[in-house]
Design an enzyme around this catalytic site. Structure first.
Site, PDB file in Angstrom:
ATOM      1  N   LYS A   1     -18.138  -5.660   7.557  1.00  0.00           N
ATOM      2  CA  LYS A   1     -16.840  -6.258   7.270  1.00  0.00           C
ATOM      3  C   LYS A   1     -16.062  -6.411   8.569  1.00  0.00           C
ATOM      4  O   LYS A   1     -15.795  -5.421   9.259  1.00  0.00           O
ATOM      5  CB  LYS A   1     -16.078  -5.350   6.292  1.00  0.00           C
ATOM      6  CG  LYS A   1     -14.976  -6.048   5.541  1.00  0.00           C
ATOM      7  CD  LYS A   1     -14.572  -5.173   4.359  1.00  0.00           C
ATOM      8  CE  LYS A   1     -13.472  -5.754   3.537  1.00  0.00           C
ATOM      9  NZ  LYS A   1     -13.247  -4.965   2.313  1.00  0.00           N
TER      10      LYS A   1
ATOM     11  N   SER B   1      -2.506  -7.591   3.129  1.00  0.00           N
ATOM     12  CA  SER B   1      -2.701  -7.467   4.581  1.00  0.00           C
ATOM     13  C   SER B   1      -3.003  -8.835   5.165  1.00  0.00           C
ATOM     14  O   SER B   1      -2.532  -9.189   6.250  1.00  0.00           O
ATOM     15  CB  SER B   1      -3.875  -6.524   4.877  1.00  0.00           C
ATOM     16  OG  SER B   1      -3.654  -5.261   4.318  1.00  0.00           O
TER      17      SER B   1
ATOM     18  N   ARG C   1      -2.191  -6.113  -8.305  1.00  0.00           N
ATOM     19  CA  ARG C   1      -1.073  -7.038  -8.092  1.00  0.00           C
ATOM     20  C   ARG C   1      -1.083  -8.110  -9.173  1.00  0.00           C
ATOM     21  O   ARG C   1      -0.352  -8.065 -10.137  1.00  0.00           O
ATOM     22  CB  ARG C   1      -1.183  -7.677  -6.700  1.00  0.00           C
ATOM     23  CG  ARG C   1      -0.824  -6.748  -5.577  1.00  0.00           C
ATOM     24  CD  ARG C   1      -1.364  -7.211  -4.260  1.00  0.00           C
ATOM     25  NE  ARG C   1      -2.822  -7.146  -4.232  1.00  0.00           N
ATOM     26  CZ  ARG C   1      -3.566  -7.348  -3.176  1.00  0.00           C
ATOM     27  NH1 ARG C   1      -3.017  -7.676  -2.047  1.00  0.00           N
ATOM     28  NH2 ARG C   1      -4.876  -7.223  -3.244  1.00  0.00           N
TER      29      ARG C   1
ATOM     30  N   HIS D   1       0.839  -1.204   0.000  1.00  0.00           N
ATOM     31  CA  HIS D   1       0.000   0.000   0.000  1.00  0.00           C
ATOM     32  C   HIS D   1       0.876   1.258   0.000  1.00  0.00           C
ATOM     33  O   HIS D   1       0.603   2.211  -0.728  1.00  0.00           O
ATOM     34  CB  HIS D   1      -0.871   0.060   1.259  1.00  0.00           C
ATOM     35  CG  HIS D   1      -1.919  -0.999   1.384  1.00  0.00           C
ATOM     36  ND1 HIS D   1      -1.976  -1.874   2.442  1.00  0.00           N
ATOM     37  CD2 HIS D   1      -2.972  -1.321   0.597  1.00  0.00           C
ATOM     38  CE1 HIS D   1      -3.023  -2.677   2.313  1.00  0.00           C
ATOM     39  NE2 HIS D   1      -3.645  -2.374   1.185  1.00  0.00           N
TER      40      HIS D   1
HETATM   41  P1  ADP Z   1      -9.933  -3.368  -0.267  1.00  0.00           P
HETATM   42  O1  ADP Z   1     -10.633  -4.126   0.842  1.00  0.00           O
HETATM   43  O2  ADP Z   1     -10.659  -2.137  -0.719  1.00  0.00           O
HETATM   44  O3  ADP Z   1      -9.438  -4.212  -1.416  1.00  0.00           O
HETATM   45  P2  ADP Z   1      -7.184  -3.225   0.597  1.00  0.00           P
HETATM   46  O4  ADP Z   1      -6.630  -2.494   1.772  1.00  0.00           O
HETATM   47  O5  ADP Z   1      -7.044  -4.705   0.620  1.00  0.00           O
HETATM   48  O6  ADP Z   1      -8.672  -2.760   0.492  1.00  0.00           O
HETATM   49  O7  ADP Z   1      -6.527  -2.691  -0.736  1.00  0.00           O
HETATM   50  C1  ADP Z   1      -6.687  -1.371  -1.194  1.00  0.00           C
HETATM   51  C2  ADP Z   1      -6.099  -1.277  -2.585  1.00  0.00           C
HETATM   52  O8  ADP Z   1      -4.694  -1.492  -2.535  1.00  0.00           O
HETATM   53  C3  ADP Z   1      -6.632  -2.298  -3.583  1.00  0.00           C
HETATM   54  O9  ADP Z   1      -6.726  -1.698  -4.859  1.00  0.00           O
HETATM   55  C4  ADP Z   1      -5.581  -3.374  -3.580  1.00  0.00           C
HETATM   56  O10 ADP Z   1      -5.543  -4.092  -4.811  1.00  0.00           O
HETATM   57  C5  ADP Z   1      -4.332  -2.532  -3.411  1.00  0.00           C
HETATM   58  N1  ADP Z   1      -3.231  -3.297  -2.828  1.00  0.00           N
HETATM   59  C6  ADP Z   1      -3.249  -4.086  -1.735  1.00  0.00           C
HETATM   60  N2  ADP Z   1      -2.036  -4.644  -1.508  1.00  0.00           N
HETATM   61  C7  ADP Z   1      -1.226  -4.193  -2.502  1.00  0.00           C
HETATM   62  C8  ADP Z   1       0.149  -4.423  -2.850  1.00  0.00           C
HETATM   63  N3  ADP Z   1       0.912  -5.272  -2.164  1.00  0.00           N
HETATM   64  N4  ADP Z   1       0.642  -3.801  -3.943  1.00  0.00           N
HETATM   65  C9  ADP Z   1      -0.153  -2.979  -4.658  1.00  0.00           C
HETATM   66  N5  ADP Z   1      -1.457  -2.721  -4.405  1.00  0.00           N
HETATM   67  C10 ADP Z   1      -1.992  -3.325  -3.337  1.00  0.00           C
END
Ligand code: ADP
Length: 160
Positions: free
Chosen positions: A41, A128, A90, A17
């Protein structure tokens, strides 16, 4: 002024992130990192904990603001005057969900464009969820998250 939003659950923020935020913030005068409040959630960290971690990790980025919203994400974008929603991609497996979300959001608000940043190679496997799983089994996760997150995870899992 070019305003963007980067919505996510951030449960917790990872280096993946952070990489998207570092690269994405250069595209905007102001970037809101926003957690949409979703009572349905279940998350590991509370909303306040996730916000505090984001604020701590992003405190030196002057054009980045951390917040949460109980509105629909598109309505939050309207409220703050954002024209772009930033998301990270990803693997191909992200694509289906992200396409659905982007198409839905554009149906709701046609003038809000979703822009994707491809994950850096070294973070393309990182989520995460996987960090929490490693932590739960007592594995080494420090390399995947910013320091305040590592500290918070150790505290929650009573590691050390
Ligand atoms: P959500 O529940 O909205 O998917 P996340 O916190 O899991 O929330 O992810 C937010 C955004 O960040 C999403 O677009 C996800 O694909 C992206 N994301 C999560 N992890 C990574 C990573 N390791 N590299 C790039 N983008 C990521």
């Amino acid at each position: 002024m070019r305003i963007g939003i980067y919505p996510g659950t951030f449960d917790p923020i990872t280096n993946g992130h952070l990489d998207i935020i570092k690269r994405g913030r250069q595209l905007f005068d102001k970037l809101y990192v926003v957690i949409p409040i979703n009572p349905n959630k279940k998350t590991f960290f509370t909303l306040d904990e996730r916000i505090d971690l984001l604020k701590e990790v992003l405190k030196d980025f002057n054009n980045v603001e951390v917040t949460s919203t109980d509105q629909l994400t598109v309505d939050f974008a309207r409220k703050v005057g954002a024209t772009v929603m930033l998301r990270g991609l990803r693997m191909v497996s992200d694509f289906e969900y992200e396409l659905q979300l982007a198409t839905l959001n554009r149906t709701l608000k046609p003038d809000l464009e979703t822009i994707f940043i491809m994950a850096s190679h070294e973070f393309s496997f990182l989520s995460s969820g996987s960090v929490k799983e490693i932590a739960a089994f007592g594995g080494s996760f420090e390399q995947f998250v910013p320091l305040p997150v590592a500290v918070a995870l150790k505290k929650k899992y009573k590691l050390d």
